[in-house]
Design a protein around this motif. Structure first.
Motif: not given
Length: 274
Positions: A5-13, A15-22
């Motif tokens: 459950a923790g992984w699913w909750l953190a997934a959107p944030a 994904l945003v970090v990966l796409v726009f920062l990394v």
């Protein structure tokens, strides 16, 4: 399902970090390895230039000096703030945060007025008879370091106040009751417990000063060029995008290396800090 459950909750944030920062950082670094002259040719060209090596070394000197001075000044100030009574503590925290309410350029211009040839400091020194001619303070490495310390000390203070406030007073009193001197208590109790805040503050100050552009440009000029101003020149003046990307990649590698080194130091001082 609950297990993940923790992984699913953190997934959107995440994904945003990966796409726009990394990914942009990876793409920028990737452009430096596509040269026909050789896969590492941009880096050999950079380190083969004495001028660029001197810019890199100067940037490291300024960043490390700014971090070291900010650590000392910030720690002492944060310690006084953390030990102050309620209303005075609030006033001191407001005074520490107040410079952050203005922009970096405005704060840098303030130092132009203070350190200029006909500025406040030179007028004061001439007025009290210390010198008859104004000192050349602007466009020196010292002026850049002073302005950078002024910029980043509030971050160090805010980081350390919370850490020092959370050190149990019972631990300090126990150390004193066991015969430790104030200096011994500071070295063996307070300092190790403050290591997490010191590391976080040092990382914030170092990365901020290492990548700084406006302040070195205003107070250092061309004489004290740093990596940020060199990268701007390569990208916006020479339109050498590969050269600018190479500088950015080198800055990323150095920043990550310094952060890892600081984490190692933190583990030595306090194994429970990281």
């Amino acid at each position: 399902m609950k297990r993940y459950a923790g992984w699913w909750l953190a997934a959107p944030a995440t994904l945003v970090v990966l796409v726009f920062l990394v990914l942009p950082v990876i793409a920028t670094i990737g452009t430096t390895f596509g040269e026909t002259a050789g896969i590492f040719s941009p880096y050999t060209s950079f380190f083969g230039s004495g001028f660029r090596r001197s810019v890199l070394w100067r940037t490291l000197e300024i960043s490390l000096a700014t971090t070291a001075i900010s650590l000392v000044v910030g720690f002492l100030t944060a310690y006084v703030v953390s030990k102050s009574p309620g209303r005075l503590k609030s006033l001191l925290i407001i005074a520490a945060v107040f410079p952050l309410l203005t922009g970096v350029v405005v704060r840098s211009f303030a130092w132009l007025i203070i350190l200029g040839k006909n500025g406040i400091l030179n007028s004061f020194l001439i007025g009290i008879g210390v010198t008859s001619e104004p000192f050349a303070m602007l466009y020196t490495q010292g002026s850049v370091i002073v302005a950078m310390v002024y910029l980043f000390v509030p971050l160090m203070i805010l980081t350390l106040v919370g850490v020092l406030e959370n050190i149990p007073e019972d631990v300090v009193q126990a150390s004193a009751s066991l015969g430790a001197t104030p200096a011994g208590t500071f070295r063996q109790v307070i300092l190790p417990l403050a290591v997490p805040g010191l590391i976080v503050g040092a990382v914030l100050v170092f990365t901020g000063s290492f990548t700084s552009y406006a302040t070195p440009q205003l107070l250092g000029g061309e004489r004290q060029m740093v990596m940020g101003t060199l990268m701007y020149q390569r990208a916006m003046v020479s339109f050498d995008w590969v050269g600018a990307s190479t500088i950015a990649a080198i800055m990323v590698v150095i920043t990550v290396t310094v952060v890892l080194a600081m984490s190692r130091v933190a583990r030595r001082l306090n194994p429970m800090a990281t």
